[in-house]
Scaffold this active site. Sequence first.
Site, PDB file in Angstrom:
ATOM      1  N   LYS A   1       0.833  -1.215   0.000  1.00  0.00           N
ATOM      2  CA  LYS A   1       0.000   0.000   0.000  1.00  0.00           C
ATOM      3  C   LYS A   1       0.867   1.264   0.000  1.00  0.00           C
ATOM      4  CE  LYS A   1      -2.194  -1.408   3.699  1.00  0.00           C
ATOM      5  NZ  LYS A   1      -1.538  -2.740   3.793  1.00  0.00           N
ATOM      6  N   THR A   2       1.837   1.320   0.925  1.00  0.00           N
ATOM      7  CA  THR A   2       2.719   2.492   0.984  1.00  0.00           C
ATOM      8  C   THR A   2       3.514   2.602  -0.312  1.00  0.00           C
ATOM      9  OG1 THR A   2       2.864   2.288   3.371  1.00  0.00           O
ATOM     10  CG2 THR A   2       4.576   3.581   2.314  1.00  0.00           C
TER      11      THR A   2
END
Length: 364
Positions: free
Chosen positions: A86-87
Amino acid sequence: MNWDDTETDMDDDLTQAELTHLQRLTDADADGDDRAVEAALRPKTLDEVIGQVRVRDQLGLVLEAARRRGRAPDHVLLSGPPGLGKTTLAMIIAAEMSTPLRLTSGPAITHAGDLAAILSGLNEGDVLFVDEIHRMSRPAEEMLYMAMEDFRVDVVIGKGPGATAIPLEIPSFTLVGATTRAGLLPGPLRDRFGFTAHLEFYEAHELDRIVHRSAGLLDVHLTAEGSSEIASRSRGTPRIANRLLRRVRDYAQVRADGVLTLPVAKAALEMFEVDESGLDRLDRGVLDALCRRFGGGPVGISTLAVAVGEERETVEEVAEPFLVRSGLLARTPRGRVATPAAWRHLGLTPPAVPTVDSTLFDEV
Ligand SMILES: Nc1ncnc2c1ncn2[C@@H]1O[C@H](COP(=O)(O)OP(=O)(O)OP(=O)(O)O)[C@@H](O)[C@H]1O
Ligand SMILES: [Mg+2]
C-alpha cells in the site's frame, strides 16, 4: 514441529559469537538498518511492481487519464493486509504524477486543526498520503469529507455560541488513503474515493520473482531452489519475503559461503522458526493456545490474544488472516475454531467430530 525443540537445537548448533551476531542482525528489524533496506527494495514505478496485475492495470489507467487531462487524479483508497504494497503504491502514484508526496497517518491527526494545517500547506496537485486512515479522529474525518469533495474546509474559531466557521479554500489535491481495515471506514468516507484498490495476497511464483529482484538489488547470490523456498514460506506477503531473504542472507554470510542455496535457506528458516507452511512463532502460538488450552474453540479473539500475550489487533491483523487463508483457523459467530488441519499441523490428533451437529436442529 515444536518450537521449544527448535530453540534448543539452535543453541546447541551455534557458538555464542555467532548467536550474538545473528541476534544483532535480527534486532535490526526494529531500527534503521533493515528499514533502509526495505526502502531500497520498494518498486519505484508501476512497471516495477510485481503481481497485483488487476490493481496495476486499473491504477495505470486512472493515472494516465489524469495526466492526459492535466488534472490531479481522483482520490485513491488502498486496502489490504500489512506488507502487500500500500505504501509502495502511494509513493508510486506521486512519482508517476511527478508530484511530491505528503505523508501523514490517521493516528497523527487527533484534532481537526491538525488536518486543517496539513491541508492548507498543500500545493496544487500534491498527493497526500494518509496511512491507517481508519484511525483518524471523527471531527478530522468530517473535515476530510468536505476537503475531498469541495476542496474547502471550515475552520472553527472560538468555542460555544460565539464560535464562527471560516471557510478556507484548499488547492486541489489527491488523497491516497491506506487501510488494513476497510470495513472500519465510515461509508461517507469510503464513498468519496474515486478508485478503491484491494490488494490480494501474492502467489508463490510472484513472490519468487520479488525475491529474485530483491536479491539482485542487494547483490546477493541465490539459487532458483533457494529463492522458491523463501517464496513458499513468505505467507503471500512481499514484506515477509524480503525479510526472510535478509535473514537467509545473514545466515549464509555467517554459516555458509554467502550463497543462498536450498540447504542454506532451509537451515536459516528453521533457525528463525519459520516452518514449511510459512507459520512463524506467533502463528503457531495462536494455534497451540487454541488447540491445547481451549480444546479447539470456539474462543473469542480477545481471550486468544491474552493467551498468547499479544495485542488483540496483532492477532487479528497479523496472524489470523493467514491462518484463515491456510485453512487452519475458522471464524464463527461464537468465536475462533481450529480446523482438523490445525491439529495435524501441531502434530496432534483432531478430536472426533460429532456426527450430527445439534445446532442444525435448533429450528425444528
Ligand atoms: N508488488 C510488489 N513488488 C515488489 N515488492 C513489493 C511489492 N509490494 C510490496 N513490495 C515490498 O514489500 C515491502 C512492504 O510493502 P509496503 O510497505 O508498501 O506494504 P504496506 O501494504 O504499506 O504495509 P503496511 O500495511 O504494514 O503499511 C516494500 O518494502 C516493498 O519492497
Ligand atoms: Mg504501509
